[in-house]
Structure formats: structure tokens, C-alpha cells
Design a protein around this motif. Sequence first.
Motif, PDB file in Angstrom:
ATOM      1  N   ASN A   1      -5.505 -15.569  -8.582  1.00 38.08           N
ATOM      2  CA  ASN A   1      -4.732 -17.082  -8.634  1.00 38.08           C
ATOM      3  C   ASN A   1      -4.015 -17.419  -7.086  1.00 38.08           C
ATOM      4  O   ASN A   1      -4.066 -18.484  -6.680  1.00 38.08           O
ATOM      5  CB  ASN A   1      -3.608 -17.179  -9.770  1.00 38.08           C
ATOM      6  N   PHE A   2      -3.176 -16.325  -6.883  1.00 37.95           N
ATOM      7  CA  PHE A   2      -2.537 -16.545  -5.511  1.00 37.95           C
ATOM      8  C   PHE A   2      -3.560 -16.893  -4.459  1.00 37.95           C
ATOM      9  O   PHE A   2      -3.050 -17.997  -3.567  1.00 37.95           O
ATOM     10  CB  PHE A   2      -1.621 -15.531  -5.037  1.00 37.95           C
ATOM     11  N   ILE A   3      -4.589 -16.242  -4.117  1.00 39.90           N
ATOM     12  CA  ILE A   3      -5.329 -16.227  -3.054  1.00 39.90           C
ATOM     13  C   ILE A   3      -6.324 -17.688  -3.174  1.00 39.90           C
ATOM     14  O   ILE A   3      -6.700 -18.445  -2.283  1.00 39.90           O
ATOM     15  CB  ILE A   3      -6.156 -15.356  -2.873  1.00 39.90           C
TER      16      ILE A   3
ATOM     17  N   LYS B   1       2.579  -0.124  -2.793  1.00 47.43           N
ATOM     18  CA  LYS B   1       2.794   1.446  -2.722  1.00 47.43           C
ATOM     19  C   LYS B   1       1.996   2.059  -3.809  1.00 47.43           C
ATOM     20  O   LYS B   1       1.723   3.406  -3.644  1.00 47.43           O
ATOM     21  CB  LYS B   1       4.120   1.997  -2.843  1.00 47.43           C
ATOM     22  N   HIS B   2       1.766   1.596  -4.944  1.00 46.38           N
ATOM     23  CA  HIS B   2       1.070   2.155  -6.144  1.00 46.38           C
ATOM     24  C   HIS B   2      -0.502   2.339  -5.964  1.00 46.38           C
ATOM     25  O   HIS B   2      -1.123   1.299  -6.068  1.00 46.38           O
ATOM     26  CB  HIS B   2       1.124   1.292  -7.461  1.00 46.38           C
ATOM     27  N   SER B   3      -0.953   3.396  -5.628  1.00 43.12           N
ATOM     28  CA  SER B   3      -2.260   3.794  -5.513  1.00 43.12           C
ATOM     29  C   SER B   3      -3.199   3.091  -6.396  1.00 43.12           C
ATOM     30  O   SER B   3      -4.514   2.606  -5.980  1.00 43.12           O
ATOM     31  CB  SER B   3      -2.613   4.980  -5.101  1.00 43.12           C
ATOM     32  N   VAL B   4      -2.786   3.213  -7.755  1.00 41.77           N
ATOM     33  CA  VAL B   4      -3.984   2.765  -8.763  1.00 41.77           C
ATOM     34  C   VAL B   4      -4.200   1.218  -8.353  1.00 41.77           C
ATOM     35  O   VAL B   4      -5.234   0.859  -8.781  1.00 41.77           O
ATOM     36  CB  VAL B   4      -3.355   2.946 -10.085  1.00 41.77           C
ATOM     37  N   PHE B   5      -3.350   0.380  -8.145  1.00 39.93           N
ATOM     38  CA  PHE B   5      -3.449  -0.987  -8.030  1.00 39.93           C
ATOM     39  C   PHE B   5      -4.275  -1.291  -6.706  1.00 39.93           C
ATOM     40  O   PHE B   5      -5.160  -1.965  -6.543  1.00 39.93           O
ATOM     41  CB  PHE B   5      -2.035  -1.745  -7.827  1.00 39.93           C
ATOM     42  N   ASN B   6      -3.952  -0.589  -5.661  1.00 38.56           N
ATOM     43  CA  ASN B   6      -4.786  -0.487  -4.213  1.00 38.56           C
ATOM     44  C   ASN B   6      -6.041   0.010  -4.597  1.00 38.56           C
ATOM     45  O   ASN B   6      -7.058  -0.772  -4.000  1.00 38.56           O
ATOM     46  CB  ASN B   6      -4.223   0.324  -3.081  1.00 38.56           C
ATOM     47  N   ASN B   7      -6.340   0.817  -5.248  1.00 37.22           N
ATOM     48  CA  ASN B   7      -7.635   1.449  -5.634  1.00 37.22           C
ATOM     49  C   ASN B   7      -8.532   0.570  -6.358  1.00 37.22           C
ATOM     50  O   ASN B   7      -9.843   0.429  -6.164  1.00 37.22           O
ATOM     51  CB  ASN B   7      -7.718   2.673  -6.177  1.00 37.22           C
ATOM     52  N   ASN B   8      -7.861  -0.135  -7.303  1.00 40.15           N
ATOM     53  CA  ASN B   8      -8.751  -1.068  -8.108  1.00 40.15           C
ATOM     54  C   ASN B   8      -8.686  -2.675  -7.874  1.00 40.15           C
ATOM     55  O   ASN B   8      -9.395  -3.187  -8.717  1.00 40.15           O
ATOM     56  CB  ASN B   8      -8.088  -0.919  -9.797  1.00 40.15           C
ATOM     57  N   THR B   9      -7.886  -3.160  -6.956  1.00 36.01           N
ATOM     58  CA  THR B   9      -7.953  -4.389  -6.452  1.00 36.01           C
ATOM     59  C   THR B   9      -7.741  -4.548  -4.994  1.00 36.01           C
ATOM     60  O   THR B   9      -6.824  -4.545  -4.430  1.00 36.01           O
ATOM     61  CB  THR B   9      -6.628  -4.986  -7.238  1.00 36.01           C
ATOM     62  N   ASP B  10      -9.086  -4.904  -4.558  1.00 35.37           N
ATOM     63  CA  ASP B  10      -9.139  -5.157  -3.158  1.00 35.37           C
ATOM     64  C   ASP B  10      -9.370  -6.495  -3.096  1.00 35.37           C
ATOM     65  O   ASP B  10     -10.228  -7.192  -3.172  1.00 35.37           O
ATOM     66  CB  ASP B  10     -10.565  -4.334  -2.500  1.00 35.37           C
ATOM     67  N   ILE B  11      -8.006  -7.359  -2.721  1.00 35.57           N
ATOM     68  CA  ILE B  11      -7.850  -8.726  -2.209  1.00 35.57           C
ATOM     69  C   ILE B  11      -8.885  -9.083  -1.325  1.00 35.57           C
ATOM     70  O   ILE B  11      -9.178 -10.334  -1.279  1.00 35.57           O
ATOM     71  CB  ILE B  11      -6.695  -9.060  -2.252  1.00 35.57           C
TER      72      ILE B  11
ATOM     73  N   ARG C   1     -11.594 -15.647   1.995  1.00 36.99           N
ATOM     74  CA  ARG C   1     -11.489 -16.403   3.324  1.00 36.99           C
ATOM     75  C   ARG C   1     -10.225 -17.039   3.517  1.00 36.99           C
ATOM     76  O   ARG C   1      -9.776 -17.473   4.594  1.00 36.99           O
ATOM     77  CB  ARG C   1     -12.688 -17.252   3.341  1.00 36.99           C
ATOM     78  N   ASN C   2      -9.582 -17.499   2.193  1.00 36.14           N
ATOM     79  CA  ASN C   2      -8.211 -17.972   2.387  1.00 36.14           C
ATOM     80  C   ASN C   2      -7.194 -17.119   3.003  1.00 36.14           C
ATOM     81  O   ASN C   2      -6.202 -17.479   3.421  1.00 36.14           O
ATOM     82  CB  ASN C   2      -7.714 -18.379   1.048  1.00 36.14           C
ATOM     83  N   LEU C   3      -7.441 -15.807   3.216  1.00 39.12           N
ATOM     84  CA  LEU C   3      -6.425 -14.775   3.765  1.00 39.12           C
ATOM     85  C   LEU C   3      -6.878 -14.982   5.277  1.00 39.12           C
ATOM     86  O   LEU C   3      -6.247 -14.178   5.863  1.00 39.12           O
ATOM     87  CB  LEU C   3      -6.627 -13.598   3.164  1.00 39.12           C
ATOM     88  N   SER C   4      -7.823 -15.674   5.834  1.00 41.89           N
ATOM     89  CA  SER C   4      -7.987 -15.838   7.242  1.00 41.89           C
ATOM     90  C   SER C   4      -6.844 -16.183   8.073  1.00 41.89           C
ATOM     91  O   SER C   4      -6.848 -16.123   9.441  1.00 41.89           O
ATOM     92  CB  SER C   4      -9.246 -16.480   7.589  1.00 41.89           C
TER      93      SER C   4
END
Length: 635
Positions: free
Chosen positions: A127-129, A142-152, A159-162
Amino acid sequence: MDATYLPELCMKEILIDLKNHPSSLLKCSLLNHHWNQYFLPELWKNPFTKNFETKINSKRLIETLIQCLTINEKRSIIKDSNIINKNPYLMYTKYLKVIDLNNLVSFIILSFPVNHHLQIYKLLCFNFITNSKNISKIILSKHSVFNNNTDIFLYSNSRNLSTLKEIEFNGVILSNLIYNCSKICNDLRTITFYDLFERYTGDKYFNLKNLIKSQKNLKNLNIHGFLISQNRYLYEAIKFQAHSLNSINFTSIDFNKHCNLSYLTKCENLVDLQFLNCNFYGNLLSNKIINIDLYKNEEENDYYSDEDVDIIHVDINFRSNFFSKLNFLKFENCNQFGFYDNYSLILLIFGKNLKRFHIIGESDSINYLRSIDLLSIIITKCENLEELQISKCFIIHNNNNNNNNNNINNNSDIIVDQIIRSKLKFLKFEDCNQLYLLKNSSLILSFCGQNLNYLYIRGKEILEITKNLNLLLLLSTNCFNLKLLKLSIHEKFLNYIPTLFISCQKLEMVSFNNYDQKNLINIDLSKIGFNLPPSLKKFTMKMNLFFTPENFKEFLIHSKNLEVLNFKSCELFNNDHLNILIHYRNNNLKRLKINSAIKVDYDGLSRANQFLKIDSPKLVDLNILQMRELMAVED
């Protein structure tokens, strides 16, 4: 003019004043539609960061953000019908500019059942992006489980992150995130990387190198931790961005002879360079530059050996044509032998335009200086220096001491020649035993004293060394423009305080201490008060002083502009002194510190507290009820 419809320029000025006050921003946004369109975006551009004014209600914040989701999305993660059926006043997420995913995870964990954590996180990130078109900064979790399962960076709307200008990588399992970020973002101005030294790193360091190299206008690089076996990637990336980098911060990194800092001389626009908690094994800068361009097997994890690199021998003045723009250089909590082996070369290269230079040792261990003429080098090479701080550094005594003292004397002509050019305004020398500064303080203060505004010379070691050195007399002779002075001083020199005050009429804050020496010191406060500079606002003497009430009266009569008076170590401050304070204090005096007083009672303190704040004295025979009453008066 109708205040409900102020011009744009006025609204912007109000925004500047209230940007750190969310409660005030909220009130302004509720005034009318005109005010709402200015203040609501400011209120929601960074809702995750705590501020000094209010604490974040994490549950309420997450619930408000969940309201921005579709009904089906809300039903999949929450059962509360009030939240599911409630729609937000506006799509708040469209105003987001800074997204702190680390705090977002913390807020979700605090507010919702564990089985919904990851799903809430994924839906909110999407929703944010999707809704925000102007995201400028992201702090990854810093929580690896969120980094590993959610690649924004793999979202369909990524492309909004450009538009990102700043990114911060935290935690472990970052390799894919960094790689995918490099495919989307090529205009980052700041990259911050925290390395937690995971067992399996994958291509994390290699991908970070490529991300750094892919940026069009990178200005700031902050690296916190880096495997020594992977340092070649870091140096290759810095070398590639040498023309654009303005600021580099290294934290908790080991440097050895293969990873010296010679490539930093290529950073011609570097303004800020800091080393925190780093270890240097061998030279920082060398007359041997390692050519890693010829190193072929860069994707291997094993660190290269002497045979793998080409060593180029150059003259010691290999960068004599280098023009450094470096403004701030800092070494803090470092194993600094490498620096002291190269101090002359470092300052020769970077010292020309250096304005701020800090060397700070470790607080829990001794950080040794070599027996070197460091201060003379600083003085002669850093002609534009405005701020110098040397703290928690200790000297190694050896047979070369006499030679170094001779070197200082030999350099005196050079130093005196630079007195006119001195720009030093801030000098802090704390918790050190640097004999060269103290034994040559007359020469050094004559060099830097003319423009000096802020001076700290404090520490038990300094107190021991300066038994036969009258610093007050030196300061009164050379430092006429002082505004702030903090000094460790022997009691036998206290009678020179009036002399100091007569010469230094711009002083605004003065603090003297003798580091908890308990012996009682008789002092004539009337002479000090008579010569107080009119600009003095805060006066501190952390010593066990004794002065009569009549003497205190004479001091107060002449202290017309004083706002804070600190006698926190005075044990014999009594009720008679408090009565004098009530009758003869100036109207500006707001605070008195008498923390160690043992001769005051509740009644005396209660009366005095009606006129000014009294800081935490040790009270005799004071019951709990009286203490509560006194605390209420102080508040």
C-alpha cells in the motif's frame, strides 16, 4: 488579514517552526481545508519516527494505516468490524516520504497476534509503495524473516521507489534486497549499510559494491561493519565514486596493510571522514598503493594474498598535487597505532582545509599516543583548523621523549610565524596525559588564543601534570575572546580567577573542578563576584568550597546577569547562605545547585525554592511527606 486564509509564504514559515511538533501540526490541520492541505502532508510524511514531544501510539497508528487497505485485505488480517468497515478521512499513505520498516515491524509485533505479523507487513508495504509517489528514504527492517519474505523491490509497483534518495540496510539475508535495489534505484544520495556478520553472506558484499557503483550522484556513504576478507569490494566502490562522495563514515571495520586508505586521496570532493570503533593493523596511508584493478578473482570470498596484487611503488609525495576539501576528520574508539605511524602524511594530505579534527580514545581502555610531536604537526599543517578535540588519549613514555621535546622547540619559529593565521575557535583536551601540550601550553595558547571561543582542559591526569602550571594566568594573557571555559585546576591557583575575569570579558559559561578532591578550600567569593564579566550566565565550581554568608552576599550583589550558580560539591552551604540568597539574588538567577550540602534543612530549602530552583541537596532529618512537598515546589 483573515488568519484562516494566510498566504503561502506565511504558511511555510509556520510549517518550519512546527515541523518537530506533531500535536501542533494536527491542530493546525483541523482548522479548515486551507490549513489542512498544508499541515496534513507534513504530519504524515514520516509517522514512524519518535520525537521529543510525543510518544507514538503504535497500535493506533497501525490501525489507521490498516484502514487505508481494501475491505478484502482488511478482512484477511483482522476481525474487528469497526476497523474493517471504517474508511480513513484521507488516503494518508500518499503523503509518506520516509518509511521506517524497522519501526513498522516493531509496532506490528507490539499490537497484533503473531500469526498476522507477516501478512500485515506485506499488505502495508504494498500500500505504501502503491500510493506514495514521493518516497525519499527507506529504512529496512533488522528482522531477517521480514526481509527474507518481503522484497519491496520486486513489487509490481516498485518503480515508485526510483525516487529514493536515501536507503538504510539492516539485518541479515540482504543479498537479494541489495541486488534488486540496484535495478530500481540509481539516484541515491545516501547509502547506509549495517553488517551483522552472518555466517552465509552470499553475494551481499559484491551486490553492495555494484549498488554503490550504479548511483549517478552518490554523496554519503555509511558502512557499519564489513568482513576484512571482503574489503576489496568496498574500496573498489569508493574508488569508482571518488568524484562525487562528500561524506564517508566507517564504523567497526578492520583495516590492514592490504586495505589502507590511499584511495581516499582520490576523493577530491570529500568533506567529512569519520572512523568509529575501527582497528588499524599497519599503515593507514602508505607510499605503496595496492593496485586491485589487476586482481582477477574478485567474486571469490577468500582474501587475496601478496601474490594476487600488484604493488606500485611511488614517492612519499605521490599526491603532492592533490587538493583536499576535507572539512571534518574524526577517529573515535579506534586502535589508532596506524594513524600515529602516518600522522604527518595524513595531515599533509588532508590538513590544508581541515576545520574540525577529533581524536577520541576508548572510554573503557587506554588508547596510547606514540611519543610524537602531534600538536606541532597539527598547528603547522592545518592552518584553517577551527575545532580540535583530543580526548582519552595517553602517551607512551620512552627514550625518545627528549628528542620530541627538542622537536617542539625547533618548530617554535614556525608556530610563532602562524599566530596571525590561527583560526582555532574550539579546543578540547580531556582525560589525557599529553605532556607535549601541557609543557608547551604557553606557546600553543599564544598561537591559538586570539580567536579561541571554547576551551576545555579537564581530567585527573591533567590535574596531576599541571601542579606547577598556572593555566589561568596563561589564559588571561592570551585568550581574550573566550566564551566558554571548562578547566581542571589546583586550589593554589584559585586566586587568579579574578585576573582571568578581568581579561576575558566575553565569558558566558565557566566551570572549574578538582575531580572530587574532598579537602575543604577557603575562597574569597567577593573578589570573584566583583570581577564577574557582565556576559557570564553560568558559573560552576565543583569543589568543596567554604565561604561565609557575608562573603556570599558580596558575590551576589555583583552577579547581576548570572542565571545558573553551581556549588554542587560544597558541603558547608547552610541556611544562612540560603537567606542571603533570598535577599540579595539578582532577578535573572534561576537555578542553584548545592547537591552535597549537609547544613540545610527543609524549611530553608522550601523558602528558597519559592524564588529559584534548588537542585537535589542531601537533606537532614527530612521525612517522605516533606520531600514530596519540596519536589512539588521544585516542579
